[in-house]
Design an enzyme around this catalytic site. Structure first.
Site, PDB file in Angstrom:
ATOM      1  N   GLU A 319       0.786  -1.234   0.000  1.00 37.40           N
ATOM      2  CA  GLU A 319       0.000   0.000   0.000  1.00 37.40           C
ATOM      3  C   GLU A 319       0.821   1.289   0.000  1.00 37.40           C
ATOM      4  O   GLU A 319       0.431   2.270   0.612  1.00 37.40           O
ATOM      5  CB  GLU A 319      -0.958   0.000   1.205  1.00 37.40           C
ATOM      6  CG  GLU A 319      -1.972  -1.107   1.136  1.00 37.40           C
ATOM      7  CD  GLU A 319      -2.927  -1.124   2.330  1.00 37.40           C
ATOM      8  OE1 GLU A 319      -4.118  -1.343   2.101  1.00 37.40           O
ATOM      9  OE2 GLU A 319      -2.471  -0.934   3.473  1.00 37.40           O
TER      10      GLU A 319
HETATM   11  C1  ACM Z   1      -2.359  -5.295   3.922  1.00 32.35           C
HETATM   12  O1  ACM Z   1      -3.459  -5.718   4.307  1.00 32.35           O
HETATM   13  N1  ACM Z   1      -2.175  -4.009   3.708  1.00 32.35           N
HETATM   14  C2  ACM Z   1      -1.272  -6.196   3.683  1.00 32.35           C
END
Ligand code: ACM
Length: 674
Positions: A319
């Site tokens: 992310e």
């Molecule tokens: C995640 O759930 N950002 C790995």
């Protein structure tokens, strides 16, 4: 006379031949055969160890004895076990050929044979023997007078070598006790990997001696000292569990950058970072073009790696939204000068700089699936989490990784923080069906891992988010892929859930603590009844947009007492199905008794609420349910015509988001009835 007949009957029933489907084993063993008879426990029961085990087996057997004694109250004579060949005549003989090494692909198999006068556990390693002891404990039966084991032959070994649980200790810090009790529960479910998410936007939770400011400024005082980490790693090792630390970079870095903004990607150092207080994805990202970034990371790794003997090190990598990289001209210039086409490739450049830093400590890099690019080292382990919706279908990152030559672990489908029913997790198999993989590709699929993100969990409610659903995931990862019967799983999970209390997890007992707070120390029964038909909002809806709950918000509310798979909702649905199939008086009574319960519950809640403000948010729902229940009673018992349209409208009101942050788990069953 009557009394002795009843006693005889009880005795007869309980000692009759036990059937496989009465056994509450989880994970279900690869092979199990019931033979004739039982082994009855008494105070003189003893254990003897032979062969060449690791010392962890002595501790494991001592713990086994105390659990057995705790359950049976027999005052077993045998104290703590410290060496082999202590009692050559012991009824339980454990033999191990060699010491086990905690990690992947170790031999964890065992054979357990119970006869009427002796029990044998044979294993290559002590790790297998520990698993055998857990199976033995699960096999224990009782009648009104004694405890016994059924005669049985079990040969067992895991299907996958990676059977993990991740706990996020960054969003909400989870103290040493919380980690330890969950490690105990993992071991009882034959799980062998604890993935420890130690840092994130909302906190830096591990002491770094060379950089004390990290915990001084970015942990609110809640962090693990290195001594505590070592203590937990040792504790896990004694249970046969490998600990994999995660330092999440280059995104999820607000806590780190709040201390060292100079290695952040914001254009100006004066634009300060701060520790995150809300949920969601932050823009914060380390500057991959700055040599100081790598110097600091190298210093951090040099301290973190030696604390963890495992061969694997998780660098997160998830992310990173690239916004700060896009906005930074120096980073853009670096990309074009080095012909780096995308932020994704730039992140691979960053990741590849970490590989030798970790290799220096004999660690293999692991990361969330975003690290998977054409130029990523084939030694990296890919942790699949986003599923089939990321342009990688079919099979998502897991299949892409396995086909691309990477070892891989599945967490997609095992996100227990989504608060979904256990059924989906249970049927989610790491080995993809309907996709042809070669033997080599299959071998790269190491297993799976339940993911417990902690935005909405504290030490008070975390256990009830992890357990009992993770036990079903443990079965998926250990047992044969033909073990998929949901009814059997639910039946066994109910018993296993209670048994998990024995090792210290608080998923059941903490509910009462929460309910006492809500009822203001009045009677909790009515509220408890309501928790058994309500479930916390799923799929992150409880904190949609991150606007309601911050990292300091109360998690002592009605939704925190509720869990996935509300127990009465499950039973009510079964009752409704049976009633709709056959409207016999017996089937009718089962259904209508639920309605009576909910009418009484609502009356009690109204009474309690006079002295308990925290009950107010649940009253609209319980009122509504009470009205529906009364109408349905009239319809079913008195055959009265009820206003179906009005009733349906009432039911639909129950689907509107309420301030209690829960959903009524009996909605679809009521809908069926209407
Ligand atoms: C995640 O759930 N950002 C790995």
């Amino acid at each position: 006379m009557k009394y002795s007949i009843i006693l005889l009957f009880v005795f007869f029933v309980s000692s009759a031949q036990i059937k496989k489907k009465q056994l509450n084993l989880m994970p279900w063993p690869q092979n199990i055969n019931l033979t004739d008879g039982t082994f009855t426990l008494n105070q003189k029961f003893k254990v003897n160890i032979t062969g060449n085990p690791n010392d962890r087996l002595f501790k494991g057997v001592s713990k086994f004895l105390r659990r057995l004694d705790g359950r049976t109250g027999l005052f077993l004579e045998q104290p703590f076990v410290t060496k082999t060949n202590e009692y050559s005549e012991a009824e339980l003989q454990i033999n191990c050929a060699r010491p086990g090494k905690v990690g992947l692909n170790e031999d964890e198999s065992y054979t357990l044979i119970i006869e009427t006068n002796k029990i044998n556990i044979t294993a290559t390693t002590d790790l297998g023997a520990l698993h055998g002891l857990e199976t033995l404990l699960q096999l224990m039966q009782n009648n009104g007078r004694s405890f016994y084991f059924p005669a049985v032959e079990v040969t067992d070994s895991p299907r996958f070598t990676w059977r993990g649980l991740m706990i996020d200790a960054a969003r909400h810090f989870q103290p040493v006790d919380v980690i330890k009790r969950n490690l105990d529960a993992m071991a009882s479910m034959k799980m062998n990997v604890f993935h420890w998410h130690l840092v994130d936007d909302q906190g830096w939770r591990i002491e770094i001696k060379k950089h004390p400011k990290l915990t001084e400024l970015a942990s609110d005082g809640d962090y693990y000292t290195q001594e505590e980490i070592k203590n937990i790693v040792k504790y896990a090792d004694e249970l046969g569990i490998m600990v994999v630390p995660e330092i999440d970079i280059p995104g999820h870095a607000s806590a780190l950058l709040s201390v060292y903004p100079e290695i952040g990607s914001k254009k100006s150092e004066s634009m300060l970072y701060s520790v995150g207080r809300r949920s969601g994805i932050y823009d914060s990202a380390l500057d991959p073009t700055n040599p100081k970034t790598y110097k600091l990371l190298s210093e951090i790794f040099d301290e973190v790696c030696p604390l963890f003997p495992s061969d694997y090190f998780h660098i997160g990598g998830d992310e990173n939204n690239g916004k700060e990289w896009n906005a930074n001209p120096v980073i853009q210039e670096f990309k074009s000068k080095n012909k780096i086409a995308s932020n994704h490739d730039l992140q691979t450049y960053f990741n590849m700089k970490l590989v030798p830093m970790l290799k220096k400590h004999n660690k293999q890099l692991m990361g969330w699936e975003e690290i998977l690019t054409n130029d990523m080292s084939k030694e990296a382990i890919i942790h699949a989490w986003r599923g089939v919706n990321e342009g990688l279908s079919p099979g998502g990152a897991l299949v892409k990784a396995a086909k691309g030559g990477y070892k891989t672990v599945l967490s997609n489908g095992y996100y227990i923080d989504l608060l979904l029913s256990v059924d989906g997790h249970y049927l989610n198999d790491p080995m993809p069906k309907n996709i042809v993989l070669s033997k080599e590709e299959k071998d790269r699929i190491l297993g799976g891992e339940a993911a417990m993100w902690s935005e909405l969990v504290t030490p008070l409610n975390i256990d009830s988010r992890i357990w009992p659903r993770t036990a079903a995931i443990a079965e998926r990862l250990w047992s044969n892929d033909t073990i998929i019967d949901l009814n059997s799983m639910h039946r066994r999970l109910k018993v296993i859930s209670s048994r998990l209390e024995e090792v210290g997890v608080m998923h059941i007992r903490n509910k009462e603590v929460i309910l006492r707070n809500i009822t203001n120390y009045q009677d909790t029964r009515a509220l408890n009844d309501f928790t058994n038909i309500c479930e916390p909002l799923k799929n992150y809806k409880r904190n949609g947009g991150g606007k309601k709950y911050f990292m300091y918000s109360p998690l002592t509310l009605f939704a925190d007492a509720c869990t996935a798979d509300a127990s009465d909702a499950y039973d009510f649905d079964k009752a409704v199905n049976q009633y709709l199939e056959n409207k016999s008086p017996e089937n009718q009574i089962v259904v209508t008794s639920f309605f009576r319960k909910w009418i009484a519950m609502n009356n009690d809640l109204i009474a309690l609420s006079a002295n308990a403000p925290l009950i107010q948010p649940v009253l609209p729902m319980s009122n509504n349910l009470s009205v529906i229940s009364k109408q349905l009673l009239l319809a079913i018992e008195e055959k009265q015509n009820v206003d179906k349209k009005a009733l349906n409208e009432l039911l639909e009101q129950l689907t509107i988001r309420n301030s209690a942050d829960v959903e009524l788990a009996i909605y679809s069953s009521l809908k069926k009835l209407l």
